[in-house]
Write a protein that holds these residues in place. Structure first.
Motif, PDB file in Angstrom:
ATOM      1  N   PRO A   2      25.380 -57.707  75.830  1.00  0.00           N
ATOM      2  CA  PRO A   2      25.365 -58.404  74.538  1.00  0.00           C
ATOM      3  C   PRO A   2      24.062 -58.148  73.788  1.00  0.00           C
ATOM      4  O   PRO A   2      23.004 -58.004  74.400  1.00  0.00           O
ATOM      5  CB  PRO A   2      25.493 -59.875  74.920  1.00  0.00           C
ATOM      6  CG  PRO A   2      24.981 -59.977  76.319  1.00  0.00           C
ATOM      7  CD  PRO A   2      25.240 -58.646  76.964  1.00  0.00           C
ATOM      8  N   ASP A   3      24.147 -58.083  72.503  1.00  0.00           N
ATOM      9  CA  ASP A   3      22.971 -57.874  71.649  1.00  0.00           C
ATOM     10  C   ASP A   3      22.379 -59.254  71.312  1.00  0.00           C
ATOM     11  O   ASP A   3      22.822 -59.933  70.404  1.00  0.00           O
ATOM     12  CB  ASP A   3      23.395 -57.138  70.377  1.00  0.00           C
ATOM     13  CG  ASP A   3      22.199 -56.866  69.461  1.00  0.00           C
ATOM     14  OD1 ASP A   3      21.170 -57.595  69.575  1.00  0.00           O
ATOM     15  OD2 ASP A   3      22.301 -55.953  68.643  1.00  0.00           O
ATOM     16  N   ILE A   4      21.367 -59.661  72.085  1.00  0.00           N
ATOM     17  CA  ILE A   4      20.818 -61.012  71.929  1.00  0.00           C
ATOM     18  C   ILE A   4      20.255 -61.222  70.519  1.00  0.00           C
ATOM     19  O   ILE A   4      20.441 -62.277  69.908  1.00  0.00           O
ATOM     20  CB  ILE A   4      19.737 -61.292  72.986  1.00  0.00           C
ATOM     21  CG1 ILE A   4      20.347 -61.226  74.392  1.00  0.00           C
ATOM     22  CG2 ILE A   4      19.110 -62.662  72.765  1.00  0.00           C
ATOM     23  CD1 ILE A   4      19.406 -61.611  75.505  1.00  0.00           C
ATOM     24  N   VAL A   8      21.491 -64.283  68.206  1.00  0.00           N
ATOM     25  CA  VAL A   8      20.545 -65.302  67.769  1.00  0.00           C
ATOM     26  C   VAL A   8      20.539 -65.401  66.238  1.00  0.00           C
ATOM     27  O   VAL A   8      20.568 -66.505  65.676  1.00  0.00           O
ATOM     28  CB  VAL A   8      19.130 -65.011  68.330  1.00  0.00           C
ATOM     29  CG1 VAL A   8      18.066 -65.821  67.594  1.00  0.00           C
ATOM     30  CG2 VAL A   8      19.085 -65.281  69.821  1.00  0.00           C
ATOM     31  N   ARG A   9      20.513 -64.257  65.581  1.00  0.00           N
ATOM     32  CA  ARG A   9      20.520 -64.275  64.103  1.00  0.00           C
ATOM     33  C   ARG A   9      21.800 -64.895  63.568  1.00  0.00           C
ATOM     34  O   ARG A   9      21.778 -65.695  62.630  1.00  0.00           O
ATOM     35  CB  ARG A   9      20.354 -62.861  63.547  1.00  0.00           C
ATOM     36  CG  ARG A   9      18.906 -62.411  63.430  1.00  0.00           C
ATOM     37  CD  ARG A   9      18.739 -61.249  62.451  1.00  0.00           C
ATOM     38  NE  ARG A   9      19.716 -60.196  62.670  1.00  0.00           N
ATOM     39  CZ  ARG A   9      19.563 -59.176  63.545  1.00  0.00           C
ATOM     40  NH1 ARG A   9      18.468 -59.081  64.263  1.00  0.00           N
ATOM     41  NH2 ARG A   9      20.498 -58.261  63.684  1.00  0.00           N
ATOM     42  N   MET A  15      24.107 -72.042  61.579  1.00  0.00           N
ATOM     43  CA  MET A  15      23.519 -73.396  61.614  1.00  0.00           C
ATOM     44  C   MET A  15      22.886 -73.761  60.276  1.00  0.00           C
ATOM     45  O   MET A  15      23.001 -74.887  59.815  1.00  0.00           O
ATOM     46  CB  MET A  15      22.477 -73.501  62.739  1.00  0.00           C
ATOM     47  CG  MET A  15      23.054 -73.371  64.127  1.00  0.00           C
ATOM     48  SD  MET A  15      24.323 -74.633  64.484  1.00  0.00           S
ATOM     49  CE  MET A  15      25.553 -73.632  65.341  1.00  0.00           C
ATOM     50  N   ARG A  16      22.211 -72.789  59.657  1.00  0.00           N
ATOM     51  CA  ARG A  16      21.584 -73.081  58.361  1.00  0.00           C
ATOM     52  C   ARG A  16      22.621 -73.482  57.331  1.00  0.00           C
ATOM     53  O   ARG A  16      22.334 -74.233  56.395  1.00  0.00           O
ATOM     54  CB  ARG A  16      20.792 -71.872  57.867  1.00  0.00           C
ATOM     55  CG  ARG A  16      19.671 -71.511  58.837  1.00  0.00           C
ATOM     56  CD  ARG A  16      18.522 -70.858  58.145  1.00  0.00           C
ATOM     57  NE  ARG A  16      17.814 -71.817  57.309  1.00  0.00           N
ATOM     58  CZ  ARG A  16      16.508 -71.783  57.074  1.00  0.00           C
ATOM     59  NH1 ARG A  16      15.771 -70.824  57.601  1.00  0.00           N
ATOM     60  NH2 ARG A  16      15.943 -72.686  56.325  1.00  0.00           N
ATOM     61  N   VAL A  52      14.561 -63.856  67.590  1.00  0.00           N
ATOM     62  CA  VAL A  52      14.351 -65.036  66.743  1.00  0.00           C
ATOM     63  C   VAL A  52      15.355 -65.111  65.606  1.00  0.00           C
ATOM     64  O   VAL A  52      15.887 -64.098  65.146  1.00  0.00           O
ATOM     65  CB  VAL A  52      12.925 -65.061  66.126  1.00  0.00           C
ATOM     66  CG1 VAL A  52      11.864 -65.251  67.197  1.00  0.00           C
ATOM     67  CG2 VAL A  52      12.675 -63.812  65.305  1.00  0.00           C
ATOM     68  N   GLY A  53      15.611 -66.338  65.164  1.00  0.00           N
ATOM     69  CA  GLY A  53      16.449 -66.585  64.001  1.00  0.00           C
ATOM     70  C   GLY A  53      15.890 -67.783  63.260  1.00  0.00           C
ATOM     71  O   GLY A  53      15.307 -68.689  63.868  1.00  0.00           O
TER      72      GLY A  53
END
Lengths: 308, 308, 308, 308
Positions: A2-4, A8-9, A15-16, A52-53
């Motif tokens: 999986p492309d973490i 995450v992004r 969520m935003r 990060v995201g």
């Protein structure tokens, strides 16, 4: 594989955009000013890669997440004698409940409810001035995250000093039973200040790495605690890390985690990653609403639940 | 690679020799007759190999371990509507506490305390005669363990029927709040009987395999529950499986597990193995004293803790 | 007609000779030094005649008996609005319990448990400096007893200031719910000091006369409160005056009364007499052991029980 | 001298006209059918004169008022050994609370909460068949009221038999602690039936006369209990007679009293009168709303408060 980074992004974007954001904590006036729109997620894998995201470099008040680190420090000082002053069972009660203390002679159920964390703080303070204890805690956080810029937000600490009557009640109550050794004001001063440490998700995820990797920070090679102690801290995070929402977090996310009323959560995927998430709106149990949902998404997509 | 057979035998030998054995439960008269010297351990790995030590083919009363299987059955029937009748948070209270029910309108905290398991039993019973419900539960246990010889011990069930006043209080209390739908005597009759199922460690470990392997029994290929449901049942076992000793079990053993007052424990090492242990002497929380110590040894030596 | 002087003397002699004296309170260090052999009894009848036995002019720390007088003062200031901040039901709990506060949003059950008396003190303090409030309370006591020599024992107040962590917990807890309006340290300072008022049985019995005679002091002719308010204060003394021993006191003595951990009890025989007794040894509920027995004797011999 | 007949009639008229009538109890289905407009008041003075107002000859379900009479009977059988099975302190909890039982090993706080009255019933039953015990209770009521027509309402008893799950929980819980000696169903059967005794205010006031007059019925000259026991039963009525509204009743009415969910209250003015009032609507604590107000009026106008 999986492309973490992508996952995450994508989670951060989802969520935003969500309208349901929970309610920002108001009982500490300074925290009530935080913008509920904030969201961040950071994942540090075993190789030190940080995915990060969102606002992953925006600092927030870690609040009760500091309890994971003060527990680690206090175990280093007192070893298993710490457990004479605090239990390690879920309390089945809200984070600031005092009922259990009356029924159990002032011994808090676990180190992650407020009373328990105050008792742990008292162990760290023992024989020192509050400033020295705070210096030690801050140095420990900087060492763990390998980042000398981490600091305390004095306005938040002062805000809780002025309004934290319920914590003051808990501390005096334990003092009445002899569970605290230092002057109540000293212990509370240190407690309010370490809860006011400000960190970003990136910093927090980096600081938690030793718990994911047998007590050792793989980046620095420093051994923070023994593998057994790291496992045990994770176990307490699993059963007690979210107050009376701990069962729900285990059920949905499946990782040890510790939340703070600032909206942050530190979660540990043993042998895989250290994870930090932040969204200021809280659910009824005082845990980050979107933070928990984001972690649920993450563990589902990556298959990281410890439960299979 | 560790030799599981050897480790299991060594642990069984150590445990059989220990003088500290806890106290055999006396509140069910029939259980009080069990010899405290008994000990057994059985581990079924992903390939179906069964490592055994001690009296692994001696049947004992599984008691509350049956709650794992009735929860599985009830979720199959009611799906997530089950959670309208029972919570999934640790209670912080003894297994037979009634205080929490009064404060929370008759909704038990989780399906593994007595009140919760009685509510779960009521869901299974719904619309059936007690005999039919008991038949269904027994068939499910035989199917899971792939062993048609599993049966209920009527003397144990009758013994608890006669003396189980505290469970009768719990059931009537929930009935007063409308949490039970069937006649109290029907629900309790089924509850007392499924607690009286007798199984050996070998049978119990085989029956638990679906929880270790994503809801599927690798031997038979049968899918019992979805992978997500298996994970979630494991999560509840982790936070609630040992009453007010759940935190201690997670801290020391690091696996989801469910104990019974007959002295048995079922523990799940996700993706690795299903484990059953039995020793009749109990600790203060009502969990098998040597059973817990044996599991602690096992996870330490095999590195199977889910916490790293 | 019974000879009250004789009866009082005989009871005092019997009590001084008894070997069972209870245990002197130790939780306030200064009180722990009191000689357990002390005993006094004073009865002021409607005509102002004072019958005395034992050390009737020896001053002792009235402690919680002061709560009767602060309640009277606070009702004079706030009227029935006082009941928004404190209830008037027996608590069923020890004098220093905090459990009830958590379940009832910080509102103490009644004005005679510690939490309730702290809330009442906060009402008296309102808008004043602690010194002014203490002056007012002391003037009120001197006015009621018609005795300008009554004073506070600063050593006792200071002793409790240093050690009263449990009261400090109660006060902070109520502050968290907004039940206290003044700074916690101010309110507690006044509370600890009015509990440290020192009075003899003679003085105390004289001060309580208004409660026996429809709110009016028959000696001075001063009306302290209305007849209805006097009755109501007596009613609260009857149901709540002895903490979780209130039922026992009503059952055995049959008069409204209020005890203090200094070993004093003020009891009211409506329309007949005001009675003070003192013996420092306490029973398990924190009430004077021999004081209660002496009152039981007195009401039996005089037929003064309000219950027939 | 006040004209009691006039005062009683005026109060009855005022009460019949008031729009605020409380809520008729619904948890026993048969009671829910009662017309909320009913009101009655009866006062029997020392000379046997009965002043009545409203529906003073209409029978209602006395429910928990029967607990005064079963306590009297049980004390006659067991004497002070009764107090090994039940306390005499206010509980600070609702009438049907089970929490206190868990914390105090199954011993109910007092004989006037449901659990306590069930324990008292068990003492009366001891060694007899339920029918015999019921016969004895009914004969006792007829003897006290000097009226052979008093009977039980089987429909009400049957209604509670079918729905009294909470009482069934209390009884089983006490049985688990060994506080009940008889089969739970026997004890509950007698309990439900004596609560279903139907009496008018006139009958009830007559039955209560012995409590107002030193244990003796002045009409018949029969001594029912000793003067001391009569005083003590009155004391328990004062501190515990209205569940968690006992303090309020003492504060407002100033007499010992016992309420029932059928809307009746028996109140005792020691040495003066026995009083019964009935109005089916209840307040939040389960006590007759207008019944309490009527008694408050009565004691104010007649100056009958025991508190001066």
């Amino acid at each position: 594989m999986p492309d973490i980074d992508l996952i995450v992004r994508e989670i951060a974007e989802e969520m935003r955009a969500r309208p349901d954001r929970g309610d920002v904590a108001t009982y500490i006036p300074e925290l009530a000013r935080v913008d509920p729109a904030g969201f961040a997620l950071a994942v540090v894998d075993v190789d030190g890669h940080v995915a990060v995201g969102g606002d992953a470099d925006v600092a927030f008040s870690i609040q009760s997440i500091s309890k994971v680190f003060t527990l680690t420090l206090a175990l280093g000082k007192a070893g298993n004698r710490l457990w004479e002053r605090v239990g390690r069972e879920p309390s089945g009660s809200p984070f600031n409940s005092i009922v259990q203390l009356e029924n159990e002679r002032g011994i808090p159920r676990n180190p992650f409810i407020n009373a328990g964390a105050i008792a742990v703080t008292d162990v760290i303070l023992s024989g020192h001035q509050p400033k020295e204890a705070l210096g030690e805690i801050l140095r420990f956080m900087r060492f763990l995250a390998d980042d000398p810029t981490i600091s305390m937000d004095d306005a938040v600490a002062a805000s809780e000093q002025r309004t934290g009557f319920r914590n003051r009640a808990l501390a005096n109550y334990m003092k009445a039973f002899g569970v605290l050794e230092n002057p109540v004001d000293y212990t509370l001063g240190v407690y309010f200040h370490h809860c006011a440490i400000a960190m970003s998700c990136r910093q927090l995820a980096l600081a938690g790495r030793f718990l994911a990797h047998g007590g050792r920070n793989p980046a620095t090679g420093h051994s923070v605690v023994s593998p057994e102690r790291a496992r045990r801290i994770n176990a307490i995070m699993m059963t007690c890390g979210h107050y009376d929402g701990s069962g729900e977090f285990a059920y949905r996310v499946g990782l040890p985690g510790k939340s703070g009323v600032g909206g942050g959560i530190l979660a540990i995927a043993p042998r895989k990653a250290s994870i930090a998430v932040w969204s200021p709106g809280l659910d009824a149990s005082g845990n980050s609403h979107l933070g928990r949902i984001a972690l649920e998404r993450l563990t589902q997509r990556l298959g990281w639940s410890v439960f299979g």
